[in-house]
Design a protein around this motif. Sequence first.
Motif, PDB file in Angstrom:
ATOM      1  N   GLU A  55      10.628 -10.526 -65.458  1.00  0.00           N
ATOM      2  CA  GLU A  55      11.655  -9.506 -65.626  1.00  0.00           C
ATOM      3  C   GLU A  55      12.995 -10.128 -66.004  1.00  0.00           C
ATOM      4  O   GLU A  55      13.704  -9.622 -66.882  1.00  0.00           O
ATOM      5  CB  GLU A  55      11.807  -8.697 -64.331  1.00  0.00           C
ATOM      6  N   GLU A  56      13.319 -11.247 -65.377  1.00  0.00           N
ATOM      7  CA  GLU A  56      14.596 -11.908 -65.680  1.00  0.00           C
ATOM      8  C   GLU A  56      14.612 -12.433 -67.116  1.00  0.00           C
ATOM      9  O   GLU A  56      15.610 -12.287 -67.838  1.00  0.00           O
ATOM     10  CB  GLU A  56      14.830 -13.049 -64.689  1.00  0.00           C
ATOM     11  N   TYR A  58      12.788 -11.294 -69.580  1.00  0.00           N
ATOM     12  CA  TYR A  58      12.770 -10.112 -70.438  1.00  0.00           C
ATOM     13  C   TYR A  58      14.184  -9.578 -70.653  1.00  0.00           C
ATOM     14  O   TYR A  58      14.581  -9.267 -71.781  1.00  0.00           O
ATOM     15  CB  TYR A  58      11.889  -9.048 -69.789  1.00  0.00           C
ATOM     16  N   GLN A  59      14.966  -9.489 -69.580  1.00  0.00           N
ATOM     17  CA  GLN A  59      16.347  -9.004 -69.699  1.00  0.00           C
ATOM     18  C   GLN A  59      17.210  -9.968 -70.500  1.00  0.00           C
ATOM     19  O   GLN A  59      18.062  -9.545 -71.298  1.00  0.00           O
ATOM     20  CB  GLN A  59      16.947  -8.780 -68.302  1.00  0.00           C
ATOM     21  N   HIS A  60      16.982 -11.256 -70.300  1.00  0.00           N
ATOM     22  CA  HIS A  60      17.748 -12.252 -71.062  1.00  0.00           C
ATOM     23  C   HIS A  60      17.457 -12.119 -72.549  1.00  0.00           C
ATOM     24  O   HIS A  60      18.380 -12.216 -73.388  1.00  0.00           O
ATOM     25  CB  HIS A  60      17.421 -13.662 -70.579  1.00  0.00           C
ATOM     26  N   ASN A  62      16.549  -9.430 -74.146  1.00  0.00           N
ATOM     27  CA  ASN A  62      17.264  -8.235 -74.599  1.00  0.00           C
ATOM     28  C   ASN A  62      18.701  -8.588 -74.968  1.00  0.00           C
ATOM     29  O   ASN A  62      19.207  -8.181 -76.019  1.00  0.00           O
ATOM     30  CB  ASN A  62      17.248  -7.170 -73.505  1.00  0.00           C
ATOM     31  N   GLN A  63      19.355  -9.350 -74.098  1.00  0.00           N
ATOM     32  CA  GLN A  63      20.740  -9.743 -74.359  1.00  0.00           C
ATOM     33  C   GLN A  63      20.842 -10.646 -75.586  1.00  0.00           C
ATOM     34  O   GLN A  63      21.787 -10.535 -76.380  1.00  0.00           O
ATOM     35  CB  GLN A  63      21.302 -10.455 -73.134  1.00  0.00           C
TER      36      GLN A  63
END
Length: 281
Positions: A55-56, A58-60, A62-63
Amino acid sequence: MITDTTTFLEHLQTQRALYRYKLPSRPDAGRFIDQLMRLMFPVTQDCRSISQHVEETYQHLNQQLVCLLQPLEKNLTESPTVVTERFFERLPAIYDNLLFDAHAIADNDPAAVGIEEVVAVYPGFYAIAVYRIAHELLHQNVPLLPRMLTEYAHGQTGIDIHPGAQIGKAFFIDHGTGVVIGETTIIGDNVKIYQGVTLGATHVAKSMAQKKRHPTIENNVVIYANATILGGYTVVGHDSVIGGNVWLTSSVEPHSLVFHQHQTDVRMKSLEVIEPINFVI
């Protein structure tokens, strides 16, 4: 002609304002692709990975994609954030297509020892994966970045796939070096091509930019090494085999076998009689 340093620097400053597009850096684009590949296929371990938590990471990512899109914001039809959200909504479908590709390679290449080897080291799979990612961004009207991504893969693998090409499921590039797939190429399902294959255009005039310039390859076709297939009206019918070194600029019917005929002569070398040499000491 610019010979003065001050004039040269002023010229460069002026040019900056004239560029139609501003682009992210190529190293950043490459890092995004490689981290995204490791997210989807965590076969290899990266000592510098940002996080072991999916999840971490994945969010990175996205950024990262938002950051890559920001220089292009004026040329996007939607904001970088919206484009990023839509891309990641499509990521499961991209992943499913890549699994079809990986299984096609593992199932058809006798040298492959399993899916892990395919996704970790096969250049054909890597080039196809980057193409599918870039194709989705192009589908969302992102300019230039998709081409930047596929050219990154081109540099890594020697395989040049334009992000505008349309490629079906279970695509297999074997060996791969020197493969070229043009922008308006259409490839069906279960197609297999070997190294050195060119799917190109017969004309390269700029006036052809918006026209179908590259061939259509239907389902279940095999194209062997160094074959060249050219032209927007050229269709290779389904279940055909195109042999190595073929030059093809016209359509062939389904279930065709096309091969390059050549003759190889094998002759014995003439044996010269060598006279003995007498040495006097």
